[in-house]
Scaffold this motif. Structure first.
Motif, short mmCIF file in Angstrom:
data_model
loop_
_atom_site.label_atom_id
_atom_site.label_comp_id
_atom_site.label_asym_id
_atom_site.label_seq_id
_atom_site.Cartn_x
_atom_site.Cartn_y
_atom_site.Cartn_z
N UNK A 332 0.83 -1.20 0.00
CA UNK A 332 0.00 0.00 0.00
C UNK A 332 0.87 1.25 0.00
N UNK A 333 0.53 2.20 -0.85
CA UNK A 333 1.36 3.38 -1.06
C UNK A 333 1.19 4.46 -0.02
N UNK A 334 1.40 4.12 1.24
CA UNK A 334 1.37 5.09 2.33
C UNK A 334 2.77 5.26 2.88
N UNK A 335 3.13 6.50 3.18
CA UNK A 335 4.44 6.77 3.79
C UNK A 335 4.33 8.01 4.67
N UNK A 336 5.04 7.98 5.78
CA UNK A 336 5.16 9.14 6.66
C UNK A 336 6.60 9.62 6.60
N UNK A 337 6.79 10.91 6.34
CA UNK A 337 8.12 11.49 6.21
C UNK A 337 8.34 12.42 7.41
N UNK A 338 9.36 12.11 8.21
CA UNK A 338 9.63 12.85 9.44
C UNK A 338 10.98 13.55 9.38
N UNK A 339 11.03 14.70 10.05
CA UNK A 339 12.31 15.36 10.33
C UNK A 339 12.68 15.08 11.78
N UNK A 340 13.98 15.11 12.05
CA UNK A 340 14.46 15.03 13.42
C UNK A 340 14.90 16.42 13.83
N UNK A 341 14.12 17.06 14.70
CA UNK A 341 14.45 18.41 15.13
C UNK A 341 15.40 18.37 16.33
N UNK A 342 16.35 19.30 16.34
CA UNK A 342 17.31 19.42 17.43
C UNK A 342 16.98 20.68 18.24
N UNK A 364 7.24 16.15 8.11
CA UNK A 364 7.58 16.84 6.87
C UNK A 364 6.44 16.71 5.86
N UNK A 365 5.99 15.47 5.65
CA UNK A 365 4.96 15.24 4.64
C UNK A 365 4.42 13.82 4.79
N UNK A 366 3.37 13.54 4.07
CA UNK A 366 2.80 12.19 4.11
C UNK A 366 2.20 11.82 2.75
N UNK A 367 2.38 10.57 2.41
CA UNK A 367 1.85 10.00 1.18
C UNK A 367 0.71 9.06 1.55
N UNK A 368 -0.43 9.24 0.93
CA UNK A 368 -1.59 8.39 1.17
C UNK A 368 -2.07 7.85 -0.17
N UNK A 369 -2.11 6.54 -0.29
CA UNK A 369 -2.56 5.93 -1.54
C UNK A 369 -1.73 6.34 -2.74
N UNK A 370 -0.42 6.51 -2.51
CA UNK A 370 0.49 6.80 -3.62
C UNK A 370 0.57 8.24 -4.04
N UNK A 371 -0.16 9.14 -3.36
CA UNK A 371 -0.14 10.55 -3.71
C UNK A 371 0.34 11.38 -2.52
N UNK A 372 0.99 12.49 -2.83
CA UNK A 372 1.42 13.40 -1.77
C UNK A 372 0.17 14.08 -1.21
N UNK A 373 -0.25 13.63 -0.03
CA UNK A 373 -1.52 14.07 0.55
C UNK A 373 -1.37 15.34 1.36
N UNK A 374 -0.22 15.48 2.03
CA UNK A 374 0.01 16.67 2.84
C UNK A 374 1.50 16.91 2.97
N UNK A 375 1.89 18.19 2.88
CA UNK A 375 3.27 18.59 3.12
C UNK A 375 3.24 19.83 3.99
N UNK A 376 4.13 19.90 4.97
CA UNK A 376 4.08 20.99 5.93
C UNK A 376 4.42 22.33 5.29
N UNK A 377 5.13 22.32 4.15
CA UNK A 377 5.41 23.57 3.44
C UNK A 377 4.35 23.87 2.39
N UNK A 378 3.37 22.97 2.27
CA UNK A 378 2.28 23.19 1.33
C UNK A 378 2.64 22.99 -0.11
N UNK A 379 3.83 22.40 -0.39
CA UNK A 379 4.29 22.31 -1.76
C UNK A 379 4.51 20.85 -2.18
N UNK A 380 4.21 20.58 -3.42
CA UNK A 380 4.59 19.33 -4.09
C UNK A 380 5.26 19.72 -5.38
N UNK A 381 6.54 19.44 -5.50
CA UNK A 381 7.32 19.90 -6.65
C UNK A 381 7.04 19.05 -7.89
#
Length: 384
Positions: A332-342, A364-381
């Protein structure tokens, strides 16, 4: 071949497949399509310096928003914490699951699965102003209908939920658990059992659970903690783990204590699953969400791959959804993209103890069903 989406240059951390490397990952037709160099896509996102993991599964949440007073909005909260699969545990019972399915689960953009409450109307009186334990009235234990409804919705209902303890079952003690076990047996499903203040005791509940059943709120503070005052882990915990009982954190407003967690980890008893138990009384603290709970385990020294496993492969196995477990090609094309903040970050448990850490996870962002569903900067390049 042009894929739908490429995440570039992230650290792909996937305990389900054993992968831990900087790599590009491609999604197409709602699935993971490829991992490796030279991938091309119609859209891409550079996630350099980020951790790319399978979609975060929150095994204990309350998201029957608008239908029960305990619940929060899943899609809204997901944009803060990156959860792609929610498991609502007991907000709905057999008497109102149809509404939960039609009005919340089906319209939701993030995935919602459920553990059905053995109580007829689920958790129906949980709010800042009204608090009534549904297991305190045995007339609400709708065992036969619970099993029937679970069998009617096998795509969504993955287990049976029950709450026992002085706050939730009162004078009925452990008896509601027997109804949940009977319903689960009839439906061929596991049980998730909540505990609060005794009675029943932690040990008494564990003694009733079967392989594959879940003890949730497993790091509770005194007086129903899994360890003694000197830090020794109760023998009942080892016995239950040996026979296959699952230990789930479910932080919530009353069920995660730093002192208990430190004792359990020091004694070699990490949780199987990390979950938030997010609801109306803890969404603004101390639990907040599952990424906050993960950060607390990072503070406590739990290895990063073990933390990721506890919110991906481990809950996917509990749910019997191997397609959610990892980022292997075809999953399933789901992914969670995290940053490590210091920095310097304060974390608070349910006993109002505070610990200060130098790192925390941030979305940072998340992929749901193979699509970029949300990004914290609001951008999908868009790919060139």
């Amino acid at each position: 071949m042009d894929h739908d989406l490429i995440l570039r240059n992230g650290r792909v951390l996937d305990p389900g497949t054993g992968r831990d490397e900087v790599a590009d990952i491609a999604f197409a037709a709602g699935k993971v399509a490829a991992i490796g160099p030279g991938l091309r896509g119609r859209a891409e996102r550079d996630v350099s310096g980020c951790i790319v993991m399978p979609g975060n599964i929150d095994l204990h949440a309350h998201v029957y928003w608008g239908g029960t007073s305990i619940s929060v909005d899943a899609d809204q909260l997901a944009r803060r914490c990156g959860t792609t699969t929610w498991v609502d545990v007991g907000s709905a019972g057999p008497g109102n699951f149809a509404g939960f399915r039609k009005h919340v689960i089906e319209p939701s953009q993030t995935r919602i699965l459920a553990y059905l409450h053995v109580s007829h109307a689920g958790i129906f009186a949980f709010s800042p102003s009204v608090m009534v334990g549904e297991s305190g009235d045995m007339r609400l234990m709708d065992t036969e209908t619970c099993a029937a409804v679970a069998r009617e919705h096998p795509d969504l209902i993955r287990g049976i939920k029950v709450r026992v303890g002085a706050n939730t079952s009162g004078v009925n003690g452990i008896a509601p658990l027997y109804h949940a076990l009977a319903a689960a047996d009839r439906a061929g499903l596991p049980v998730m059992c909540h505990i609060d203040r005794p009675p029943p005791r932690y040990e008494d509940v564990l003694a009733e659970l079967r392989p594959g059943d879940i003890l949730t709120h497993c790091y509770k503070p005194f007086p129903n903690a899994p360890c003694y005052a000197d830090g020794r882990i109760k023998e009942a915990c080892w016995q239950a783990r040996e026979r296959g009982v699952i230990f789930d954190i479910a932080h919530g407003a009353g069920s995660f204590d730093f002192g208990v967690a430190e004792a359990m980890l020091a004694g070699g008893f990490p949780p199987d699953v990390i979950s938030s138990d997010v609801h109306v009384l803890c969404i603004d603290g101390p639990a907040f969400d599952n990424m906050e709970t993960m950060s607390k385990f990072l503070l406590l020294g739990m290895p990063l791959p073990d933390i990721v496993r506890a919110v991906t492969a481990a809950p996917a196995a509990v749910l019997r959804r191997p397609d959610l477990a990892d980022l292997s090609v075809g999953s399933t094309g789901d992914a969670t993209v995290m940053r490590m903040e210091e920095g310097r970050f304060n974390f608070t448990d349910v006993s109002r103890q505070t610990r200060t850490g130098r790192q925390r996870f941030a979305l940072d962002s998340m992929v749901v069903g193979g699509a970029l569903w949300h990004a914290t900067d609001g951008q999908a390049k868009a790919a060139e």
